[in-house]
Design a protein around this motif. Structure first.
Motif, PDB file in Angstrom:
ATOM      1  N   GLY A  78      12.652  16.780   2.644  1.00 48.95           N
ATOM      2  CA  GLY A  78      11.733  16.655   3.449  1.00 48.95           C
ATOM      3  C   GLY A  78      12.562  15.964   4.940  1.00 48.95           C
ATOM      4  O   GLY A  78      11.907  16.032   5.943  1.00 48.95           O
ATOM      5  N   ILE A  79      13.581  15.129   5.175  1.00 50.27           N
ATOM      6  CA  ILE A  79      14.060  14.995   5.924  1.00 50.27           C
ATOM      7  C   ILE A  79      14.825  15.898   6.910  1.00 50.27           C
ATOM      8  O   ILE A  79      14.767  15.922   8.379  1.00 50.27           O
TER       9      ILE A  79
ATOM     10  N   PHE B 156       6.405  16.071   5.791  1.00 49.55           N
ATOM     11  CA  PHE B 156       5.728  14.985   5.006  1.00 49.55           C
ATOM     12  C   PHE B 156       5.375  15.076   3.519  1.00 49.55           C
ATOM     13  O   PHE B 156       5.535  14.112   3.162  1.00 49.55           O
ATOM     14  N   ALA B 157       5.167  16.536   3.989  1.00 57.37           N
ATOM     15  CA  ALA B 157       4.819  16.475   1.386  1.00 57.37           C
ATOM     16  C   ALA B 157       5.449  15.764   1.128  1.00 57.37           C
ATOM     17  O   ALA B 157       5.180  15.468   0.045  1.00 57.37           O
ATOM     18  N   LEU B 158       6.945  16.690   1.696  1.00 57.50           N
ATOM     19  CA  LEU B 158       7.737  16.607   0.746  1.00 57.50           C
ATOM     20  C   LEU B 158       8.165  14.682   0.913  1.00 57.50           C
ATOM     21  O   LEU B 158       9.049  13.927  -0.319  1.00 57.50           O
ATOM     22  N   LEU B 159       8.272  14.279   1.739  1.00 57.79           N
ATOM     23  CA  LEU B 159       8.983  12.671   1.784  1.00 57.79           C
ATOM     24  C   LEU B 159       7.684  11.728   0.606  1.00 57.79           C
ATOM     25  O   LEU B 159       7.627  11.299   0.158  1.00 57.79           O
TER      26      LEU B 159
ATOM     27  N   GLY C  15       6.826  19.065  -5.618  1.00 58.94           N
ATOM     28  CA  GLY C  15       8.381  19.178  -4.077  1.00 58.94           C
ATOM     29  C   GLY C  15       8.664  20.570  -4.329  1.00 58.94           C
ATOM     30  O   GLY C  15       9.384  21.033  -3.456  1.00 58.94           O
ATOM     31  N   TYR C  16       9.153  21.335  -5.524  1.00 60.63           N
ATOM     32  CA  TYR C  16       9.224  22.852  -5.824  1.00 60.63           C
ATOM     33  C   TYR C  16       8.879  23.127  -4.807  1.00 60.63           C
ATOM     34  O   TYR C  16       9.123  24.008  -4.130  1.00 60.63           O
TER      35      TYR C  16
END
Length: 129
Positions: free
Chosen positions: A9-10, A51-54, A72-73
């Motif tokens: 995410g970052i 942002f969704a991954l964070l 997440g994947y």
């Protein structure tokens, strides 16, 4: 917390900023407004899903489930397919090569991955005991 999703995410958010700046300063004068809009859509959805991954990385701490893991994947797959196909399409349209217009057909698969990721997060929340 899921370090892999947090890191992805970052990195994805940072790349979104870099690509957005590239669009504003590097290619804006070299492509048509329609082609620029395609690129900007890729950047926008990449940032949304960074942002969704964070969020998913943090959620994993509270909802250690397969649904959150797969969400997440799917967000990562969606970024690659959706945004990646739009970036490539922009490149080929920018250089005047219309032989790769078929790349636009990949984009909906990325969008489907995004949607499936959000659905899986919802399922994780609803099924949490």
């Amino acid at each position: 917390m899921h370090k892999g999703f947090l890191s992805a995410g970052i990195v994805s958010a940072g790349l979104s900023v870099i690509l957005g700046a590239f669009a504003a300063h590097g290619i804006k004068s070299k492509v048509t407004a329609d082609v620029l809009a395609i690129f900007e859509t890729g950047v926008r959805y990449q940032m949304y899903h960074a942002f969704a991954l964070l969020f998913t990385a943090i959620m994993f701490q509270y909802f250690d489930s397969k649904q959150v893991l797969w969400a997440g994947y799917l967000f990562i797959i969606g970024i690659v397919l959706f945004s990646g196909s739009l970036y490539l399409l922009t490149y080929f349209k920018g250089v005047g090569n219309n032989a790769f217009n078929w790349l636009g057909a990949i984009t909906p698969f990325g969008g489907t991955a995004f949607i499936a990721g959000w659905v899986l997060l919802l399922v994780a929340v609803i099924t949490k005991k």
